[in-house]
Design a protein around this motif. Structure first.
Motif, mmCIF file in Angstrom:
data_model
loop_
_atom_site.group_PDB
_atom_site.id
_atom_site.type_symbol
_atom_site.label_atom_id
_atom_site.label_comp_id
_atom_site.label_asym_id
_atom_site.label_seq_id
_atom_site.Cartn_x
_atom_site.Cartn_y
_atom_site.Cartn_z
ATOM 1 N N LEU A 157 35.360 48.043 30.435
ATOM 2 C CA LEU A 157 35.519 48.417 31.839
ATOM 3 C C LEU A 157 34.577 49.555 32.203
ATOM 4 O O LEU A 157 33.864 49.481 33.205
ATOM 5 C CB LEU A 157 36.971 48.806 32.140
ATOM 6 N N TYR A 476 46.128 40.647 32.272
ATOM 7 C CA TYR A 476 44.767 41.178 32.366
ATOM 8 C C TYR A 476 43.905 40.734 31.195
ATOM 9 O O TYR A 476 44.335 40.759 30.042
ATOM 10 C CB TYR A 476 44.827 42.699 32.418
ATOM 11 N N ILE A 492 36.345 38.756 39.529
ATOM 12 C CA ILE A 492 37.616 39.477 39.576
ATOM 13 C C ILE A 492 38.697 38.546 40.122
ATOM 14 O O ILE A 492 38.411 37.544 40.786
ATOM 15 C CB ILE A 492 37.512 40.757 40.429
ATOM 16 N N ASN A 494 43.047 38.659 41.631
ATOM 17 C CA ASN A 494 44.281 39.357 41.970
ATOM 18 C C ASN A 494 45.203 38.338 42.626
ATOM 19 O O ASN A 494 44.868 37.148 42.710
ATOM 20 C CB ASN A 494 44.029 40.582 42.867
ATOM 21 N N HIS A 510 41.868 41.305 36.328
ATOM 22 C CA HIS A 510 42.721 41.696 37.453
ATOM 23 C C HIS A 510 42.197 42.995 38.080
ATOM 24 O O HIS A 510 42.242 44.062 37.449
ATOM 25 C CB HIS A 510 44.153 41.887 36.954
ATOM 26 N N VAL A 511 41.712 42.919 39.306
ATOM 27 C CA VAL A 511 41.103 44.068 39.980
ATOM 28 C C VAL A 511 41.624 44.155 41.409
ATOM 29 O O VAL A 511 41.714 43.139 42.116
ATOM 30 C CB VAL A 511 39.560 43.955 40.000
ATOM 31 N N TRP A 607 35.709 52.541 38.488
ATOM 32 C CA TRP A 607 36.596 51.479 38.015
ATOM 33 C C TRP A 607 37.660 52.152 37.164
ATOM 34 O O TRP A 607 37.392 52.600 36.047
ATOM 35 C CB TRP A 607 35.812 50.452 37.191
ATOM 36 N N ALA A 625 42.820 46.985 37.139
ATOM 37 C CA ALA A 625 41.846 48.027 37.447
ATOM 38 C C ALA A 625 41.748 48.199 38.954
ATOM 39 O O ALA A 625 41.762 47.209 39.697
ATOM 40 C CB ALA A 625 40.481 47.681 36.867
ATOM 41 N N GLN A 627 39.162 49.184 41.734
ATOM 42 C CA GLN A 627 37.749 49.418 42.015
ATOM 43 C C GLN A 627 37.680 50.258 43.280
ATOM 44 O O GLN A 627 37.946 49.776 44.385
ATOM 45 C CB GLN A 627 36.986 48.114 42.213
#
Length: 657
Positions: A157, A476, A492, A494, A510-511, A607, A625, A627
């Motif tokens: 990451l 994740y 990414i 979600n 997963h962002v 991040w 995470a 961003q």
């Protein structure tokens, strides 16, 4: 824990104190490190912090390797021939709890070297990975890293893992004062020895609690860690047929890497030393407690006969409150003031593991003494079930927390020592994320789970279930390279952006993207509570403000309607100005079957990892995470920063090559 403690003689006690002092002063840095003459040695950086002094550049060299606790070094250091060498810092004995085992050591110490600096000092750590066939990273837990986002230490990451036989240099400025620590962020290596304290002091004149204590000593930092008598990878994913290697409960607890082990099956106890803390009568001491646990247990901490004045949590100052017992989860830190106003003798310090640790009666003892001549407490050592009196609890397990209750204080009921920016109180944040977390069991689908071309991550729970971990229904999965410094091909995902044909639970990167300087509200909740599980969640890069903590007492599986009702009550309280100086934290224990509402101002681009701090849950997906901002908001990528990614070129054979 029922134990029999042998008498300490005065000379041995003084030797132990000299070892402790030398360890905390950091004399274990490598003599072979390439170091600038302008850099300061660890022992030079631990000093009285003054507002008019220039910052130092503090250099550390960490050598990571396979090592042995309670091994041959301990035998040599305590032999009759070399008995006088026990007070010399080069003696590389890691005592642990008296059970020999393999560890992942840093500079042949447990915990690793303590980093203790002043606010605004620059810190440089060369991490040399000499563990054959194992990659590492170190995360600097509690540090905001604004301007140093590439050194947060999350593999794939914010950086590529440090491969065997290579060295990676971390460098950043100590921007936020407080009690912090560092630890491995790869797999489950943390419990095997890759952790240590990181203390950033500020001038006493700038500390809102500076007038409340006389001493803030390097020897009064307390690192609590759980301990397994085998390498932790035996439990990832865990063994189906051997109950010893299911679940995640530890065998013991260590206090500053020390303790004694009582075998619950035989009631025999090892004879290794316990940790000793010395105070002077009438003086006030600042103690800093770090919970460096990795497993699913919480830690209950108490000092016999003493009231503790709590002044900070997770490095964030709060209005002082008096407590008797402190309960913390993995990643939490608590600062308290202890006044040495009792009879001049010695007292027990007790740490009990809660939750799954109860079955093994996992706990540990240390000693608080008013004099080196007072060797042992007068009272018998407290046992696991006949422990020290609890009194007023900080972080009670089953409290409502959104109502005041006699005899307990929740972390959200503490008030920040300073005023809070009014923007935190606005009724509608820029983003509101309601995030359920859960353990997902594959038991009903094992026939398909173990068929070909199915490689989902899992571990074997104590119930023998095959499980994984999720946040918002997603498990994740790290990208092949760090997006902060490389353009990776992994998209990414979600809840609003799931890959096509993604099975339940979905394994993906997963962002949650948010705009720079936005106000972000998070409602994290225990969707499907499991017995004795209280998950701690940690946010990198920030200290957030805790607004509401509560739980459903009927053990229900929490629905979206349940959480919508919680949010409505929260909004109503915001409209009526019902919150007053919400306290800051970066790690929170979510009540079993409950929720936590917190906010952070997204003013630190990058991040930033957000995850359950139980190491096994992190390893199998209870993470995501944030961003924050865009690439142009970040500082330039450091020159020569390591890169990693997939390597899938065209075939070497045929017309395409």
């Amino acid at each position: 824990m029922s134990v029999c403690f042998e008498q300490f003689n005065t000379r041995l006690l003084l030797k132990r104190f000299s070892i402790i002092i030398l360890i905390f002063l950091g004399f274990f840095h490598s003599s072979t490190a390439q170091q600038s003459d302008e850099w300061s040695r660890p022992e030079e950086c631990i000093r009285t912090c003054k507002s008019d002094q220039p910052p130092k550049t503090c250099y550390y060299h960490f050598r990571l390797e396979y090592y042995t606790s309670y091994g041959r070094a301990c035998e040599l250091c305590s032999s009759n021939v070399t008995n006088q060498l026990t007070s010399i810092p080069w003696c590389q004995c890691v005592e642990g709890d008296g059970i020999e085992k393999t560890i992942f050591s840093i500079n042949r110490m447990l915990p690793g070297p303590s980093i203790q600096v002043c606010l605004h000092d620059n810190i440089i750590i060369d991490v040399e990975n000499d563990i054959e066939g194992v990659e590492v990273t170190l995360h600097w837990h509690g540090l905001f890293q604004n301007g140093f986002q590439y050194y947060d230490g999350v593999p794939q990451l914010t950086q590529c893992p440090i491969t065997s036989r290579t060295t990676f240099r971390y460098q950043f400025t100590a921007q936020n004062a407080g009690t912090h620590f560092y630890h491995s962020h790869v797999a489950v290596h943390k419990i095997d020895g890759q952790y240590g304290s990181l203390i950033i002091r500020e001038p006493v004149s700038e500390d809102p609690h500076g007038s409340l204590f006389d001493f803030d000593l390097p020897t009064h930092v307390i690192v609590l860690s759980d301990y397994m008598h085998y390498l932790s990878m035996e439990k990832l994913p865990g063994l189906f047929r051997n109950p010893q290697f299911r679940g995640q409960s530890p065998d013991d607890i260590l206090i500053n890497g020390r303790g004694r082990f009582m075998d619950p099956n035989t009631n025999t106890t090892t004879t290794t030393p316990v940790e000793v803390f010395q105070v002077k009568p009438g003086k006030r001491y600042r103690f800093r407690v770090i919970n460096s646990f990795s497993t699913v247990c919480l830690a209950e901490f108490a000092v016999e006969g003493h009231t503790l004045q709590l002044i900070a949590q997770d490095g964030e100052n709060v209005e002082p409150r008096l407590v008797n017992t402190i309960i913390t989860g993995s990643g939490e830190r608590v600062d308290f003031i202890l006044t040495a106003n009792q009879t001049t003798t010695a007292y027990w310090i007790q740490v009990r593991g809660l939750g799954e640790c109860q079955e093994k009666r996992v706990g540990q003892l240390a000693i608080l003494t008013y004099s080196a001549n007072v060797q042992m407490p007068n009272s018998p050592p407290p046992g696991y079930f006949q422990g020290l009196s609890q009194g007023i609890l900080y972080n009670p397990l089953d409290s409502e927390c959104n109502t005041e209750q006699q005899g307990s204080i929740c972390y959200n009921q503490l008030r920040a020592a300073n005023e809070v920016d009014k923007e935190y109180y606005k009724v509608e944040p820029d983003y509101r994320f309601a995030l359920p977390f859960a353990i997902y069991s594959y038991n009903s689908t094992q026939n398909t789970f173990f068929r070909g071309n199915n490689y989902k991550q899992f571990f074997v729970a104590v119930s023998n279930d095959i499980v994984t971990s999720t946040v918002d229904g997603i498990s994740y999965q790290s990208p092949p390279g760090p997006p902060i410094s490389q353009h990776v091909q992994t998209p990414i995902c979600n809840r609003n952006k799931l890959p096509e044909n993604c099975s339940d639970p979905c394994n993906c990167f997963h962002v949650l993207p948010v705009k720079l300087n936005s106000m972000v509200e998070v409602i994290i909740y225990d969707q499907d509570p499991q017995p004795d599980l209280y998950h701690p969640f940690h946010l990198h890069g920030y200290a957030f403000k805790v607004f509401d903590v509560g739980r459903f007492t009927d053990g229900r599986k929490i629905s979206k309607n349940d959480i919508n009702s919680v949010i409505q009550r929260h909004v109503k309280k915001l409209k009526s100005n019902g919150y007053h100086r919400p306290s800051g934290k970066d790690t929170v224990v979510v009540p079993n079957g409950g929720w936590v509402i917190f906010r952070f101002k997204a003013d630190n681009p990058g991040w930033w990892f957000y995850h359950c701090h139980f190491t096994w849950h992190t390893a199998v997906g209870m993470d995501l995470a944030f961003q924050v901002g865009e690439a142009h908001d970040l500082p330039p990528v450091p020159r020569g920063f390591p890169r990693c990614n997939n390597f899938q070129p065209p075939p070497m054979f045929g017309s395409d090559y």
